[in-house]
Enzyme design. Sequence first.
Site, PDB file in Angstrom:
ATOM      1  N   HIS A  46       0.834  -1.207   0.000  1.00  0.00           N
ATOM      2  CA  HIS A  46       0.000   0.000   0.000  1.00  0.00           C
ATOM      3  C   HIS A  46       0.869   1.258   0.000  1.00  0.00           C
ATOM      4  O   HIS A  46       0.603   2.216  -0.735  1.00  0.00           O
ATOM      5  CB  HIS A  46      -0.920  -0.016   1.220  1.00  0.00           C
ATOM      6  CG  HIS A  46      -1.878   1.139   1.261  1.00  0.00           C
ATOM      7  ND1 HIS A  46      -2.960   1.238   0.398  1.00  0.00           N
ATOM      8  CD2 HIS A  46      -1.903   2.251   2.032  1.00  0.00           C
ATOM      9  CE1 HIS A  46      -3.606   2.360   0.650  1.00  0.00           C
ATOM     10  NE2 HIS A  46      -2.992   2.989   1.637  1.00  0.00           N
ATOM     11  N   GLU A  68      -1.739  -5.287  -4.433  1.00  0.00           N
ATOM     12  CA  GLU A  68      -2.483  -4.968  -3.209  1.00  0.00           C
ATOM     13  C   GLU A  68      -3.831  -5.698  -3.199  1.00  0.00           C
ATOM     14  O   GLU A  68      -4.284  -6.177  -2.155  1.00  0.00           O
ATOM     15  CB  GLU A  68      -2.690  -3.449  -3.126  1.00  0.00           C
ATOM     16  CG  GLU A  68      -3.213  -2.979  -1.785  1.00  0.00           C
ATOM     17  CD  GLU A  68      -3.446  -1.484  -1.777  1.00  0.00           C
ATOM     18  OE1 GLU A  68      -3.364  -0.901  -0.695  1.00  0.00           O
ATOM     19  OE2 GLU A  68      -3.744  -0.903  -2.846  1.00  0.00           O
ATOM     20  N   ASN A 440      27.941 -20.293  -7.052  1.00  0.00           N
ATOM     21  CA  ASN A 440      28.947 -21.345  -7.203  1.00  0.00           C
ATOM     22  C   ASN A 440      28.690 -22.476  -6.201  1.00  0.00           C
ATOM     23  O   ASN A 440      28.754 -23.660  -6.549  1.00  0.00           O
ATOM     24  CB  ASN A 440      30.344 -20.750  -6.991  1.00  0.00           C
ATOM     25  CG  ASN A 440      31.450 -21.766  -7.226  1.00  0.00           C
ATOM     26  OD1 ASN A 440      31.722 -22.151  -8.345  1.00  0.00           O
ATOM     27  ND2 ASN A 440      32.085 -22.201  -6.139  1.00  0.00           N
TER      28      ASN A 440
END
Length: 703
Positions: A46, A68, A440
């Site tokens: 919001h 929202e 990695n």
Amino acid sequence: MDVSQYLEIFIDESNEHLQSLSDQLMILEKEPENSDTINEIFRAAHSLKGMAGTMGYKRMQNLTHDMENVFSEVRNGNMKVTSDLVDVLFQCLDALEEYVNNIQETQDEGTNDNEPIIKALNAFIASENKDAAPAEEKQEQQAESAPAEKLQADEHGISMELADFEKNAVNEALKKGMHVYEIKVTVDENCILKAARAFLVFKNLEGHGDIIKSDPSVQDIEDEKFDFDFQIVILTEESFDDIIKIIKNVSEIKDADGEEITKAFPEEKTEEEPKEEKTEEKAKQASKAQPSNDKKDANGSKKPAGAKQQTANSKAKPVGHTVRVDIEKLDVLMNLVSELIIAKNGLVSASSEEGSESINQSFNEQIEYLERVTTNLHESVMKVRMMPIESVVSKFPRMIRDLSKKLDKKMELYMSGEDTELDRTVIDEIGDPLMHLLRNSADHGLESAEVRKERGKSEVGSIFLDAYQDGNNVVIEVRDDGNGIDIEKVKSKAIEKGNITEEQAAIMSDKEIIDLLFRPSFSTSDKVTDVSGRGVGLDVVKSKIEALGGDVEVKSVYGEGSTFIIRLPLTLAIIQALMVKLGDEKYAISLGSIQTIEDIPVSEIKYVHAKEVIHLRGNVIPLIRLRELLDVPGEQEEQENITVVIVSKGDKQAGLVVDSLIGQMEIVIKSLGKYININKMISGATILGDGSVALIIDANTLV
């Protein structure tokens, strides 16, 4: 009014909200019924929507509005949180991050509407709740479709006091058959940036008419010198309902109401020509202060000249990097600067005293005082520049989640020491190397669930990211409980690629073979994927870390896991250093690297594999003769004892042999520049009090 003044705040706060959303979504995926997390997510979305609306970024506002709606349904218990929903919500965060990056670089959100993501969000809502649209959206539609209640105009048709030229503009508009409206706009009382909301009203009316009057004035509105309402007079060809709808489309505008002016003002009897000239001149002035429709934009709609100028100016202004500073740290800085001025005044006073002895004594006292103040000032400035490493590592749990799905491996990331602080300059650069190391570990380090089960390990692989301070360095460790580095595989790949010959491989140590992983384009992957295989990971890590004055070390046990250790200097600007002499040349060694200084008899020097070592308190320490290493001219005098500076890196030590010691000094590090090719053991230079230059030795490269 120019919203670009809020741009840096908007970018900083948007990034904070996006990070908060990312963290909370990670929690929500594991705890779908956690109401506190759901409420926190709804509040962040919001806030993000409101900020985007305030700044006029419609695409960003639309996307957050749809997000929202989804969070609202979840909060109301109408929708269940699933892994697929979280995937789409993370795509939303990526899209919002792209908008923010575009805004930071160009002050424009771009042209990507992200329709596929919006459709996916709406599909979730439709599948869960087919009967009705979200309550908030329905209310907004009702508010938009409701007819505006108009006020009845009085005999003169206006309640605001207008200047003569403004009355003349009204009369001219009425003659041309245009509409003239007096409108009162009310801003929501809970609005934080009411001036920005008011500006958006003016901005949204661009191309729909001319605002010839506002009460309070535009300048007062920009300075927030109004309560929660203001009035405007607008000349337009559009209907009253359309104008009111445009105003109410701005977020946090509580109400807009007004009346139409239909009756012309009585014209004053004055000399016509001068009156016309004066009216035109004032009208031009008004057009500068208020939005007007002089220009047209690329779409053909009318656009105010004033707004165009603001846009041009705002594009020329770059968005800088900011650091949020605790007010207490600024208070300390202010006090130290005050003391610096007192010290300066003391030096001036001491220099004007009579008598050489009193001058020297006062001067020395003031120099000592000045030294204390500048040291404290340096420490305080460094604290201001420091930022917790959390700002970098907080995005990694989301990355590991995505990699877990992409690689089809179960894995968890455990982090510690997020509050460890680093210089802002280092913080900005450390993100990429850490990202490569984690990828990695996820791809190369951790085995598949089947292999882990065979080896008696948990099916869920563990990756650890630990940060802590060690003297004047910050150490960051990335480790995993995976496969470890297969020395033989690395060796055969290096021979296959032509990096080394079989003869070289036979005499290389394990550490030297592991170091081959840091070479550009070197990879042990058999196939190239979008995660790894191109050999552009560890070489980036090494080059970036060394550019920051740090180093990387690898420890690995095959079948048990690997640890990558990064050491970084706490600061890149000023350090405490030990000044030493080699022949006629002066060098500096950072105190953070020094363990102890020893006076060693030459007779105690031993040889191991034809290399000089000393035996000190149970440790065998190799000797490095800096004079020979740096090729310092002149012959060293034979002495019975040698001065050795013992330096350390982690659990390793080395003894640097120097001719003599000068003493401890606070030095400012100066870069040698990219045009000077110099050995990596020299990390920079400093300018001494007599104007001479001393090179700074990076002990980490010697150990």
